[in-house]
Write a protein that holds these residues in place. Structure first.
Motif, PDB file in Angstrom:
ATOM      1  N   VAL A  79       1.308  -1.272  -0.003  1.00  0.00           N
ATOM      2  CA  VAL A  79       0.405   0.250  -0.332  1.00  0.00           C
ATOM      3  C   VAL A  79       0.791   1.014   0.409  1.00  0.00           C
ATOM      4  N   LEU A  80       2.341   1.036   0.182  1.00  0.00           N
ATOM      5  CA  LEU A  80       3.096   2.212   1.025  1.00  0.00           C
ATOM      6  C   LEU A  80       3.384   2.293  -0.411  1.00  0.00           C
ATOM      7  N   ASP A  81       3.565   1.241  -0.868  1.00  0.00           N
ATOM      8  CA  ASP A  81       4.069   1.675  -2.362  1.00  0.00           C
ATOM      9  C   ASP A  81       3.218   1.854  -4.032  1.00  0.00           C
ATOM     10  N   HIS A  82       1.863   2.282  -2.975  1.00  0.00           N
ATOM     11  CA  HIS A  82       1.301   1.977  -4.487  1.00  0.00           C
ATOM     12  C   HIS A  82       0.787   1.443  -5.675  1.00  0.00           C
ATOM     13  N   ALA A  95      -8.758   2.112  12.197  1.00  0.00           N
ATOM     14  CA  ALA A  95      -8.976   3.506  11.532  1.00  0.00           C
ATOM     15  C   ALA A  95      -7.792   4.135  11.385  1.00  0.00           C
ATOM     16  N   SER A  96      -7.432   4.487  12.642  1.00  0.00           N
ATOM     17  CA  SER A  96      -6.378   5.626  13.600  1.00  0.00           C
ATOM     18  C   SER A  96      -4.906   5.037  12.629  1.00  0.00           C
ATOM     19  N   VAL A  97      -4.718   3.653  12.159  1.00  0.00           N
ATOM     20  CA  VAL A  97      -3.290   3.315  12.061  1.00  0.00           C
ATOM     21  C   VAL A  97      -3.854   3.315   9.978  1.00  0.00           C
ATOM     22  N   LEU A  98      -5.478   2.984  10.069  1.00  0.00           N
ATOM     23  CA  LEU A  98      -5.321   3.293   8.249  1.00  0.00           C
ATOM     24  C   LEU A  98      -5.047   4.561   7.612  1.00  0.00           C
ATOM     25  N   ARG A  99      -5.460   5.660   8.815  1.00  0.00           N
ATOM     26  CA  ARG A  99      -5.476   7.291   8.309  1.00  0.00           C
ATOM     27  C   ARG A  99      -4.072   7.847   8.495  1.00  0.00           C
ATOM     28  N   TYR A 100      -3.141   7.140   9.576  1.00  0.00           N
ATOM     29  CA  TYR A 100      -1.589   7.287   9.548  1.00  0.00           C
ATOM     30  C   TYR A 100      -1.116   7.078   8.453  1.00  0.00           C
ATOM     31  N   TRP A 101      -1.302   5.134   7.730  1.00  0.00           N
ATOM     32  CA  TRP A 101      -0.172   4.809   6.790  1.00  0.00           C
ATOM     33  C   TRP A 101      -0.983   5.298   5.162  1.00  0.00           C
ATOM     34  N   ARG A 102      -2.297   5.668   4.726  1.00  0.00           N
ATOM     35  CA  ARG A 102      -2.600   6.453   3.864  1.00  0.00           C
ATOM     36  C   ARG A 102      -2.378   7.984   3.743  1.00  0.00           C
ATOM     37  N   THR A 103      -1.973   8.220   4.400  1.00  0.00           N
ATOM     38  CA  THR A 103      -1.543  10.000   4.962  1.00  0.00           C
ATOM     39  C   THR A 103       0.184   9.589   4.103  1.00  0.00           C
ATOM     40  N   ALA A 104       0.768   8.523   5.145  1.00  0.00           N
ATOM     41  CA  ALA A 104       2.594   8.288   4.430  1.00  0.00           C
ATOM     42  C   ALA A 104       2.649   7.719   2.632  1.00  0.00           C
ATOM     43  N   ALA A 105       1.344   7.136   3.015  1.00  0.00           N
ATOM     44  CA  ALA A 105       1.547   6.538   1.573  1.00  0.00           C
ATOM     45  C   ALA A 105       1.671   7.813   0.025  1.00  0.00           C
ATOM     46  N   GLN A 106       0.154   8.481   0.769  1.00  0.00           N
ATOM     47  CA  GLN A 106       0.654   9.818   0.245  1.00  0.00           C
ATOM     48  C   GLN A 106       1.553  11.041  -0.104  1.00  0.00           C
ATOM     49  N   GLN A 107       2.857  11.094   0.683  1.00  0.00           N
ATOM     50  CA  GLN A 107       3.510  11.666   1.388  1.00  0.00           C
ATOM     51  C   GLN A 107       4.680  11.401   0.387  1.00  0.00           C
ATOM     52  N   ARG A 108       5.287   9.775  -0.036  1.00  0.00           N
ATOM     53  CA  ARG A 108       5.727   9.902  -0.326  1.00  0.00           C
ATOM     54  C   ARG A 108       5.968   9.606  -1.554  1.00  0.00           C
TER      55      ARG A 108
END
Length: 166
Positions: A79-82, A95-108
């Motif tokens: 998911v982090l690699d898209h 839900a909080s982990v999913l929000r954090y990981w989505r944000t990390a993936a969008q910034q990468r």
């Protein structure tokens, strides 16, 4: 009881050539209790029996947790690699982990795929796992720390409740 004595005074010089120097005499002394008193006897306490160690996780439980958690973390790296949509991760994380990981993936900005290097798994309590992972992300070694808890009372699945990318 220990008593510390100062060093003895220097011996006097002999008065005459025929008279030797006076040397102190030491005597051994034994303790004898006074009348009507009982002798104090030192007792050594009996050794305590060793306390049983709390039973750790079985090899089967540890192996099952390792396989399941590794699969979830590999999915998270995809998911982090898209390479996968974040919706596929939703059933395995809060839900909080999913929000954090989505944000990390969008910034990468993906330059190279993320890969596992090493993983350490610890089961501090029944139904709880803590994980430290070293990953190669864009040519740098980064740390991922996660906490997993059993998803149901049957203990068949794990759910990520905390996740941080270092």
């Amino acid at each position: 009881m220990t008593t510390t004595l100062d060093s003895p005074p220097p011996l006097p010089e002999p008065q005459h050539a025929t008279c030797p120097a006076i040397r102190p005499r030491l005597r051994r002394m034994a303790y004898e209790p006074g009348p009507g008193a009982s002798a104090a006897v030192a007792t050594i306490p009996a050794p305590r029996p060793p306390q049983p160690e709390p039973a750790g996780p079985s090899a089967a439980e540890l192996g099952e947790a390792h396989r399941t958690i590794t699969r979830i973390l590999r999915l998270a790296l995809e998911v982090l690699d898209h390479r996968r949509p974040s919706a596929q991760l939703a059933g395995h994380v809060t839900a909080s982990v999913l929000r954090y990981w989505r944000t990390a993936a969008q910034q990468r900005t993906v330059r190279s795929p993320a890969r596992f290097a090493r993983m350490r798994l610890c089961l501090p309590q029944p139904g709880v796992a803590e994980v430290a992972v070293a990953c190669s992300i864009d040519g740098r070694v980064r740390a991922v720390a996660a906490r997993f808890e059993r998803a149901d009372s049957a203990g068949t699945g794990w759910r990520c409740t905390a996740l941080r990318l270092g």
